[in-house]
Scaffold this motif. Structure first.
Motif, PDB file in Angstrom:
ATOM      1  N   ALA A   1      -0.788   9.566   8.196  1.00 57.95           N
ATOM      2  CA  ALA A   1       0.389   8.768   8.529  1.00 57.95           C
ATOM      3  C   ALA A   1       0.056   7.749   9.618  1.00 57.95           C
ATOM      4  CB  ALA A   1       1.530   9.671   8.977  1.00 57.95           C
ATOM      5  N   CYS A   2      -0.731   8.155  10.594  1.00 59.35           N
ATOM      6  CA  CYS A   2      -1.136   7.227  11.668  1.00 59.35           C
ATOM      7  C   CYS A   2      -2.031   6.125  11.120  1.00 59.35           C
ATOM      8  CB  CYS A   2      -1.853   7.980  12.789  1.00 59.35           C
ATOM      9  SG  CYS A   2      -0.770   9.052  13.750  1.00 59.35           S
ATOM     10  N   GLN A   3      -2.980   6.485  10.253  1.00 59.49           N
ATOM     11  CA  GLN A   3      -3.852   5.476   9.650  1.00 59.49           C
ATOM     12  C   GLN A   3      -3.030   4.477   8.838  1.00 59.49           C
ATOM     13  OE1 GLN A   3      -6.448   8.225   7.600  1.00 59.49           O
ATOM     14  NE2 GLN A   3      -8.082   7.911   9.097  1.00 59.49           N
ATOM     15  N   TYR A   4      -2.096   4.973   8.075  1.00 56.80           N
ATOM     16  CA  TYR A   4      -1.230   4.118   7.267  1.00 56.80           C
ATOM     17  C   TYR A   4      -0.435   3.167   8.163  1.00 56.80           C
ATOM     18  CZ  TYR A   4       2.470   2.837   3.988  1.00 56.80           C
ATOM     19  OH  TYR A   4       3.356   2.144   3.206  1.00 56.80           O
ATOM     20  N   ALA A   5       0.124   3.705   9.243  1.00 54.21           N
ATOM     21  CA  ALA A   5       0.910   2.873  10.164  1.00 54.21           C
ATOM     22  C   ALA A   5       0.042   1.793  10.795  1.00 54.21           C
ATOM     23  CB  ALA A   5       1.535   3.751  11.247  1.00 54.21           C
ATOM     24  N   LEU A   6      -1.162   2.139  11.218  1.00 50.85           N
ATOM     25  CA  LEU A   6      -2.050   1.156  11.838  1.00 50.85           C
ATOM     26  C   LEU A   6      -2.466   0.067  10.854  1.00 50.85           C
ATOM     27  CD1 LEU A   6      -4.279   3.499  14.011  1.00 50.85           C
ATOM     28  CD2 LEU A   6      -2.645   1.785  14.831  1.00 50.85           C
ATOM     29  N   GLU A   7      -2.793   0.466   9.625  1.00 52.51           N
ATOM     30  CA  GLU A   7      -3.176  -0.529   8.621  1.00 52.51           C
ATOM     31  C   GLU A   7      -2.035  -1.493   8.340  1.00 52.51           C
ATOM     32  OE1 GLU A   7      -4.419   1.836   5.311  1.00 52.51           O
ATOM     33  OE2 GLU A   7      -6.260   2.470   6.330  1.00 52.51           O
ATOM     34  N   ASN A   8      -0.832  -0.989   8.257  1.00 57.65           N
ATOM     35  CA  ASN A   8       0.321  -1.836   7.987  1.00 57.65           C
ATOM     36  C   ASN A   8       0.736  -2.640   9.206  1.00 57.65           C
ATOM     37  OD1 ASN A   8       1.284  -1.411   5.117  1.00 57.65           O
ATOM     38  ND2 ASN A   8       0.808   0.639   5.814  1.00 57.65           N
ATOM     39  N   LEU A   9       0.527  -2.122  10.379  1.00 56.32           N
ATOM     40  CA  LEU A   9       0.796  -2.860  11.603  1.00 56.32           C
ATOM     41  C   LEU A   9      -0.104  -4.079  11.677  1.00 56.32           C
ATOM     42  CD1 LEU A   9       2.166  -3.064  14.418  1.00 56.32           C
ATOM     43  CD2 LEU A   9       0.292  -1.671  15.294  1.00 56.32           C
ATOM     44  N   GLU A  10      -1.387  -3.892  11.368  1.00 59.86           N
ATOM     45  CA  GLU A  10      -2.326  -5.009  11.387  1.00 59.86           C
ATOM     46  C   GLU A  10      -1.915  -6.074  10.383  1.00 59.86           C
ATOM     47  OE1 GLU A  10      -6.147  -3.254  10.737  1.00 59.86           O
ATOM     48  OE2 GLU A  10      -6.089  -2.185  12.653  1.00 59.86           O
ATOM     49  N   GLU A  11      -1.531  -5.662   9.177  1.00 59.77           N
ATOM     50  CA  GLU A  11      -1.110  -6.620   8.163  1.00 59.77           C
ATOM     51  C   GLU A  11       0.127  -7.385   8.629  1.00 59.77           C
ATOM     52  OE1 GLU A  11      -0.543  -4.492   4.529  1.00 59.77           O
ATOM     53  OE2 GLU A  11      -2.641  -3.889   4.428  1.00 59.77           O
TER      54      GLU A  11
ATOM     55  N   MET B   1       0.843  -1.181   0.000  1.00 61.21           N
ATOM     56  CA  MET B   1       0.000   0.000   0.000  1.00 61.21           C
ATOM     57  C   MET B   1       0.887   1.243   0.000  1.00 61.21           C
ATOM     58  SD  MET B   1      -2.772   1.072   2.849  1.00 61.21           S
ATOM     59  CE  MET B   1      -4.156   1.960   2.236  1.00 61.21           C
ATOM     60  N   THR B   2       0.546   2.224  -0.830  1.00 64.05           N
ATOM     61  CA  THR B   2       1.321   3.453  -0.870  1.00 64.05           C
ATOM     62  C   THR B   2       0.638   4.536  -0.052  1.00 64.05           C
ATOM     63  OG1 THR B   2       0.217   4.167  -2.880  1.00 64.05           O
ATOM     64  CG2 THR B   2       2.269   2.938  -3.141  1.00 64.05           C
ATOM     65  N   PHE B   3       1.415   5.485   0.405  1.00 64.29           N
ATOM     66  CA  PHE B   3       0.916   6.589   1.209  1.00 64.29           C
ATOM     67  C   PHE B   3       0.683   7.778   0.299  1.00 64.29           C
ATOM     68  CE2 PHE B   3       1.698  10.287   3.997  1.00 64.29           C
ATOM     69  CZ  PHE B   3       0.706  10.053   4.937  1.00 64.29           C
ATOM     70  N   LYS B   4      -0.584   8.212   0.171  1.00 65.89           N
ATOM     71  CA  LYS B   4      -0.929   9.325  -0.694  1.00 65.89           C
ATOM     72  C   LYS B   4      -1.578  10.425   0.136  1.00 65.89           C
ATOM     73  CE  LYS B   4      -1.598   6.375  -4.665  1.00 65.89           C
ATOM     74  NZ  LYS B   4      -2.501   5.851  -5.647  1.00 65.89           N
ATOM     75  N   LEU B   5      -1.164  11.663  -0.078  1.00 64.59           N
ATOM     76  CA  LEU B   5      -1.730  12.793   0.649  1.00 64.59           C
ATOM     77  C   LEU B   5      -3.093  13.152   0.090  1.00 64.59           C
ATOM     78  CD1 LEU B   5       1.385  15.104   0.897  1.00 64.59           C
ATOM     79  CD2 LEU B   5       0.415  13.662   2.665  1.00 64.59           C
ATOM     80  N   LYS B   6      -4.041  13.443   0.985  1.00 60.57           N
ATOM     81  CA  LYS B   6      -5.361  13.879   0.561  1.00 60.57           C
ATOM     82  C   LYS B   6      -5.926  14.837   1.604  1.00 60.57           C
ATOM     83  CE  LYS B   6      -7.243   9.698   2.561  1.00 60.57           C
ATOM     84  NZ  LYS B   6      -7.823   8.420   2.325  1.00 60.57           N
ATOM     85  N   SER B   7      -6.784  15.718   1.164  1.00 61.09           N
ATOM     86  CA  SER B   7      -7.433  16.669   2.058  1.00 61.09           C
ATOM     87  C   SER B   7      -8.621  15.977   2.720  1.00 61.09           C
ATOM     88  CB  SER B   7      -7.905  17.885   1.259  1.00 61.09           C
ATOM     89  OG  SER B   7      -8.484  18.820   2.117  1.00 61.09           O
ATOM     90  N   ASP B   8      -8.802  16.202   4.036  1.00 57.83           N
ATOM     91  CA  ASP B   8      -9.875  15.522   4.764  1.00 57.83           C
ATOM     92  C   ASP B   8     -10.350  16.415   5.899  1.00 57.83           C
ATOM     93  OD1 ASP B   8     -11.662  13.673   5.706  1.00 57.83           O
ATOM     94  OD2 ASP B   8     -10.159  12.316   6.507  1.00 57.83           O
ATOM     95  N   LYS B   9     -11.652  16.666   5.948  1.00 61.21           N
ATOM     96  CA  LYS B   9     -12.206  17.509   6.997  1.00 61.21           C
ATOM     97  C   LYS B   9     -13.369  16.770   7.662  1.00 61.21           C
ATOM     98  CE  LYS B   9     -10.928  21.862   4.856  1.00 61.21           C
ATOM     99  NZ  LYS B   9     -10.016  21.593   3.869  1.00 61.21           N
ATOM    100  N   ARG B  10     -13.087  16.059   8.755  1.00 61.38           N
ATOM    101  CA  ARG B  10     -14.105  15.333   9.507  1.00 61.38           C
ATOM    102  C   ARG B  10     -14.146  15.865  10.924  1.00 61.38           C
ATOM    103  NH1 ARG B  10     -12.429   9.131   8.440  1.00 61.38           N
ATOM    104  NH2 ARG B  10     -10.958   9.744   6.865  1.00 61.38           N
ATOM    105  N   ALA B  11     -15.161  15.443  11.667  1.00 66.94           N
ATOM    106  CA  ALA B  11     -15.228  15.795  13.078  1.00 66.94           C
ATOM    107  C   ALA B  11     -13.987  15.258  13.774  1.00 66.94           C
ATOM    108  CB  ALA B  11     -16.487  15.196  13.706  1.00 66.94           C
ATOM    109  N   SER B  12     -13.463  16.028  14.715  1.00 66.03           N
ATOM    110  CA  SER B  12     -12.220  15.609  15.346  1.00 66.03           C
ATOM    111  C   SER B  12     -12.127  16.129  16.776  1.00 66.03           C
ATOM    112  CB  SER B  12     -11.023  16.113  14.536  1.00 66.03           C
ATOM    113  OG  SER B  12     -11.041  17.523  14.498  1.00 66.03           O
ATOM    114  N   GLU B  13     -11.084  15.696  17.457  1.00 65.17           N
ATOM    115  CA  GLU B  13     -10.792  16.118  18.823  1.00 65.17           C
ATOM    116  C   GLU B  13      -9.330  16.535  18.886  1.00 65.17           C
ATOM    117  OE1 GLU B  13     -10.389  13.962  23.144  1.00 65.17           O
ATOM    118  OE2 GLU B  13     -12.008  13.328  21.822  1.00 65.17           O
TER     119      GLU B  13
END
Length: 63
Positions: free
Chosen positions: A45-55, A1-13
């Motif tokens: 970056a955190c999402q990418y790390a978690l997905e790859n950690l699980e794999e 899986m490659t890491f691609k930058l994208k704009s994202d605006k969701r509810a957050s803390e």
């Protein structure tokens, strides 16, 4: 899986995280001129790390 930058605006803390200065500089350089915020980069970056950690965990246990 490659890491691609994208704009994202969701509810957050808000969370406070300390970064080493050289890492901050690298991140700022990576996102310069792109339609992505520092926070969006860190989240991706955190999402990418978690997905790859699980794999990797599945591979370690033979699943």
């Amino acid at each position: 899986m490659t890491f691609k930058l994208k704009s994202d605006k969701r509810a957050s803390e808000n969370k406070t995280v300390r970064f080493p200065l050289p890492l901050l500089e690298e991140i700022e350089e990576a996102i310069e001129g792109k339609d992505v915020t520092f926070s969006a980069f860190v989240i991706q970056a955190c999402q990418y790390a978690l997905e790859n950690l699980e794999e990797n965990q599945y591979q370690m246990f033979g699943n």
